[in-house]
Design a protein around this motif. Structure first.
Motif, PDB file in Angstrom:
ATOM      1  N   HIS A  52     -71.585  68.561 156.662  1.00 23.17           N
ATOM      2  CA  HIS A  52     -72.641  69.575 156.837  1.00 23.17           C
ATOM      3  C   HIS A  52     -73.039  69.650 158.299  1.00 23.17           C
ATOM      4  CE1 HIS A  52     -75.031  65.901 156.441  1.00 23.17           C
ATOM      5  NE2 HIS A  52     -76.135  66.549 156.805  1.00 23.17           N
ATOM      6  N   HIS A  54     -75.803  69.186 160.201  1.00 20.53           N
ATOM      7  CA  HIS A  54     -76.830  68.435 160.931  1.00 20.53           C
ATOM      8  C   HIS A  54     -76.243  67.678 162.125  1.00 20.53           C
ATOM      9  CE1 HIS A  54     -79.820  68.467 157.324  1.00 20.53           C
ATOM     10  NE2 HIS A  54     -79.886  69.563 158.059  1.00 20.53           N
ATOM     11  N   ASP A  56     -76.774  64.817 163.482  1.00 17.01           N
ATOM     12  CA  ASP A  56     -76.375  63.409 163.390  1.00 17.01           C
ATOM     13  C   ASP A  56     -75.011  63.256 162.702  1.00 17.01           C
ATOM     14  OD1 ASP A  56     -77.888  64.171 160.982  1.00 17.01           O
ATOM     15  OD2 ASP A  56     -77.746  62.070 160.380  1.00 17.01           O
ATOM     16  N   HIS A  57     -74.412  64.386 162.286  1.00 18.91           N
ATOM     17  CA  HIS A  57     -73.078  64.368 161.677  1.00 18.91           C
ATOM     18  C   HIS A  57     -72.051  65.127 162.518  1.00 18.91           C
ATOM     19  CE1 HIS A  57     -74.663  62.882 157.721  1.00 18.91           C
ATOM     20  NE2 HIS A  57     -75.760  63.262 158.344  1.00 18.91           N
ATOM     21  N   HIS A 110     -78.914  69.395 150.020  1.00 14.34           N
ATOM     22  CA  HIS A 110     -79.419  68.875 151.300  1.00 14.34           C
ATOM     23  C   HIS A 110     -79.353  70.007 152.342  1.00 14.34           C
ATOM     24  CE1 HIS A 110     -80.189  65.973 154.488  1.00 14.34           C
ATOM     25  NE2 HIS A 110     -79.081  66.345 155.104  1.00 14.34           N
ATOM     26  N   ASP A 127     -74.781  63.485 153.245  1.00 14.81           N
ATOM     27  CA  ASP A 127     -76.187  63.222 152.919  1.00 14.81           C
ATOM     28  C   ASP A 127     -76.549  63.741 151.527  1.00 14.81           C
ATOM     29  OD1 ASP A 127     -76.396  62.132 155.415  1.00 14.81           O
ATOM     30  OD2 ASP A 127     -77.735  63.677 156.227  1.00 14.81           O
TER      31      ASP A 127
HETATM   32 ZN    ZN Z   1     -78.165  65.660 157.037  1.00 16.24          ZN
END
Ligand code: ZN
Ligand code: FE
Length: 255
Positions: A52, A54, A56-57, A110, A127
């Motif tokens: 996904h 975000h 932090d990914h 999410h 997540d």
């Molecule tokens: Zn996430």
């Protein structure tokens, strides 16, 4: 195929799939630990898998592509810079140089377009499903997340789950508030506490263990339903409603 974890930020895991000297990075939120690993191991990057959008990914994608121009697999339902192979439910994922093939599962909740990768007994779910917990609902509805979790829970019991965060210990505390009488959960709490005291990872874990201990997957169980009804003070009609109450309860839960 070998699977290894790199730590990133506070509690993220970047999963590395390795076949010989080829490495695939799953959700590289930071390029630095991946580049360090490749240099140390004299290995090459073969592909990037994203679950996904975000940061932090995905934050390490540009930095990795600058050194390693590899295919980037990601969700068709989200706009992520660098993705070259947009994927949706059922799409096969053939990794260059790997024998193992993965298949895509759509798991919105999410985020709206969140996907998971399943293959060779391993699930990379970003997540969506965590050890004894699940991701927050940032873009999707409780109904969508419940449906997504049911899809993951229906995979074989011995599936190893590689989620993207080390959240298990705090999740276990919430789970114990929901199901104080769940013996499997109490046993898991002890194992998780020991692992964390030893600075060990609690991930991966099996789907069998999640079905026994994760309150979100257990939204259809009588004891979990009763706890959710006590918490919200109303009768709940069905597992999806129980799941929605649990998710909100967890958001406000202070241990
Ligand atoms: Zn996430
Ligand atoms: Fe995350």
């Amino acid at each position: 195929m070998d699977i290894q974890a790199l730590r990133a930020f506070e509690d993220n895991y970047i999963w590395l799939l390795r076949a010989g000297r080829r490495v695939v990075a799953v959700d590289p939120g930071d390029e630095a630990p991946v580049l360090d690993y490749l240099a140390k191991e004299d290995a090459g990057l073969a592909a990037i898998l994203l679950t996904h959008h975000h940061g932090d990914h995905t934050g390490g994608v540009a930095g990795l592509l600058a050194r390693h121009p590899v295919p980037v697999f990601g969700p068709a339902g989200e706009t992520i810079a660098g993705v070259t192979v947009p994927l949706r439910e059922g799409d096969p994922v053939a990794l260059p140089g790997f024998q193992d093939h993965f298949r895509v599962i759509d798991v919105p909740g999410h985020t709206r377009g969140h996907i998971a990768y399943y293959g060779h007994g391993a699930l990379f779910c970003g997540d969506t499903l965590f050890g004894c917990g699940c991701g927050r609902l940032f873009e999707g509805t409780a109904e969508q997340m419940w449906t997504s979790l049911c899809k993951l829970a229906a995979l074989p019991a011995d599936t190893l789950v590689y989620c993207a965060h080390e959240y298990t210990q705090s999740n276990v505390r919430f789970a114990a508030a929901v199901e104080p009488g769940n013996a499997a959960l109490l046993a898991r709490a002890g194992r998780v506490a020991q692992l964390r005291a030893d600075r060990q990872s609690t991930v991966p874990f099996t789907l069998a263990e999640e079905r026994q201990t994760n309150p979100f997957l257990r939204s259809g169980e009588a004891e979990v339903t009763a706890a959710a009804e006590r918490h919200c003070g109303a009768r709940l009609a069905g597992a999806a409603e129980v799941f929605a109450v649990l998710r909100e309860w967890k958001n406000d839960f202070r241990q």
